[in-house]
Design an enzyme around this catalytic site. Structure first.
Site, short mmCIF file in Angstrom:
data_model
loop_
_atom_site.label_atom_id
_atom_site.label_comp_id
_atom_site.label_asym_id
_atom_site.label_seq_id
_atom_site.Cartn_x
_atom_site.Cartn_y
_atom_site.Cartn_z
N ILE A 8 0.83 -1.20 0.00
CA ILE A 8 0.00 0.00 0.00
C ILE A 8 0.87 1.26 0.00
O ILE A 8 1.66 1.48 0.92
CB ILE A 8 -0.94 0.02 1.22
CG1 ILE A 8 -1.83 -1.23 1.23
CG2 ILE A 8 -1.77 1.29 1.25
CD1 ILE A 8 -2.78 -1.31 2.41
N ASN A 80 -2.38 4.23 -3.60
CA ASN A 80 -3.20 5.16 -2.82
C ASN A 80 -2.57 6.54 -2.70
O ASN A 80 -3.27 7.53 -2.53
CB ASN A 80 -3.44 4.57 -1.43
CG ASN A 80 -4.04 5.56 -0.47
OD1 ASN A 80 -5.16 6.01 -0.63
ND2 ASN A 80 -3.26 5.93 0.55
N TYR A 147 -5.22 17.67 -10.89
CA TYR A 147 -5.74 16.49 -10.17
C TYR A 147 -6.72 15.72 -11.04
O TYR A 147 -6.64 14.49 -11.13
CB TYR A 147 -6.41 16.96 -8.88
CG TYR A 147 -6.93 15.86 -7.99
CD1 TYR A 147 -6.06 14.92 -7.42
CD2 TYR A 147 -8.29 15.76 -7.69
CE1 TYR A 147 -6.53 13.92 -6.59
CE2 TYR A 147 -8.77 14.76 -6.86
CZ TYR A 147 -7.89 13.85 -6.31
OH TYR A 147 -8.37 12.85 -5.49
N LYS A 151 -6.13 11.81 -12.39
CA LYS A 151 -7.04 10.72 -12.05
C LYS A 151 -7.74 10.16 -13.28
O LYS A 151 -8.01 8.95 -13.37
CB LYS A 151 -8.05 11.18 -11.01
CG LYS A 151 -7.43 11.49 -9.64
CD LYS A 151 -6.73 10.27 -9.05
CE LYS A 151 -6.22 10.52 -7.64
NZ LYS A 151 -5.52 9.36 -7.07
N THR A 180 -10.03 13.53 5.40
CA THR A 180 -8.58 13.32 5.53
C THR A 180 -7.85 14.66 5.41
O THR A 180 -8.46 15.71 5.23
CB THR A 180 -8.06 12.38 4.44
OG1 THR A 180 -8.26 13.01 3.15
CG2 THR A 180 -8.79 11.04 4.46
#
Length: 241
Positions: A8, A80, A147, A151, A180
Site C-alpha cells: 500500500i 493510494n 488532479y 485521475k 482526511t
C-alpha cells in the site's frame, strides 16, 4: 479466510493508514510505502520512499515482494498515494507544481503497476491491483485541472493494463469524499482558486464526509469479494452492492 499480502502506497496517513490497520488486524500481511513512517508500522514492513523519485520505483517493488511470505494466497498492489495540489486555474499553475502532481498521481502508479506485473510475471499467485481514483477523474472541477487530469489518466491506464494482463485483475475505484488531510488542504484554498470551496466546507460542517475507517472497511470488502475478478475496472465504492 485466504491470507493476502497488500503493498500500500501512501500508507502513513488517511485511507492508507487506516486500511493497513484493518488488514493487519484481519491477519493479512501489509507492506507500507510512504515518505514518512507512522508509529503503527513495524520498521521491517515499511519502506520509506519518495515516489516522485521515479528511479526508486523498480527497487521498492522488488523490496516489497521480497517481504512476501510463502503462505500468501494472493498479492494486492494498492496505489493510494496522491495529491490534490496545485489548486488553482490551469493558467495560473506553475510548471513544476503541475509536473509534480502528474508524477505522483499518474506516472508513479503507472510505473509501480508495471514493476509489479513484470516482477510477478512468472509467479502463479493471484494478483490484484487497486488504483485509488476519484470522481474528479470523471467530472470537471474548476481549480483542480491537474488532479482531474491525473485521475482521468489513472482510470484509462487501469483499463489498458486490465486488458493487457489476463492474470492480473485491475480496478480503479473512486472512494468517495473522505475526512482526511486532503480535505483540510481543500478547505484552506482560496475561492479564486477553487470556486467550489463553500460546498466542500459544507460537507465538513454538515457531517457529510466519510471517515477513513468507514472507507477502509468498504475497500476491504470490495477487494475480498468472491466476484472481485468480475467487477468493472472503473467503479465507485459507493455504488457497489
Amino acid at each position: 479466510m485466504a491470507k493476502e499480502a497488500y503493498i500500500i502506497t501512501g500508507a502513513s496517513k488517511g485511507i492508507g493508514l487506516e486500511w493497513s490497520k484493518q488488514l493487519t488486524e484481519q491477519g493479512h500481511l501489509v507492506i507500507g510505502i510512504a515518505r514518512t513512517q507512522p508509529e503503527y508500522f513495524p520498521s521491517n514492513y515499511f519502506l520509506s520512499t519518495d515516489l516522485t523519485q521515479l528511479d526508486q520505483i523498480e527497487t521498492v517493488i522488488e523490496k516489497a515482494l521480497a517481504l512476501v511470505t510463502k503462505d500468501i494466497d494472493g498479492i494486492v498492489l494498492v496505489n493510494n498515494a496522491g495529491t490534490v495540489e496545485p489548486i488553482g486555474f490551469a493558467h495560473t499553475n506553475s510548471a513544476d507544481k503541475v509536473s509534480q502532481s502528474i508524477v505522483l498521481n499518474l506516472t508513479a502508479p503507472m510505473l509501480l503497476c508495471g514493476a509489479f506485473i513484470n516482477q510477478l510475471k512468472n509467479n502463479s499467485v493471484k494478483k490484484k491491483i487497486v488504483n485509488i481514483s476519484s470522481g474528479a477523474g470523471r467530472n470537471p472541477y474548476e481549480g483542480w485541472s491537474a488532479y482531474c487530469a491525473g485521475k482521468a489518466g489513472l482510470d484509462h491506464f487501469s483499463l489498458c493494463i486490465d486488458a493487457e494482463n489476463k492474470d492480473v485483475k485491475v480496478v480503479s475505484v473512486a472512494p468517495g469524499i473522505i475526512d482526511t488531510g486532503m480535505q483540510e488542504i481543500i478547505r484552506q484554498s482560496d475561492v479564486a482558486d477553487f470556486p467550489l470551496i463553500e460546498k466542500f466546507m459544507d460537507y465538513k460542517k454538515n457531517g457529510l464526509l466519510s471517515s477513513p475507517e468507514e472507507t477502509a472497511h468498504l475497500l476491504t470488502k470490495m477487494t475480498q469479494r468472491v466476484d472481485f475478478n468480475e467487477l468493472p475496472t472503473i467503479l465507485d465504492i459507493r455504488n457497489l452492492p
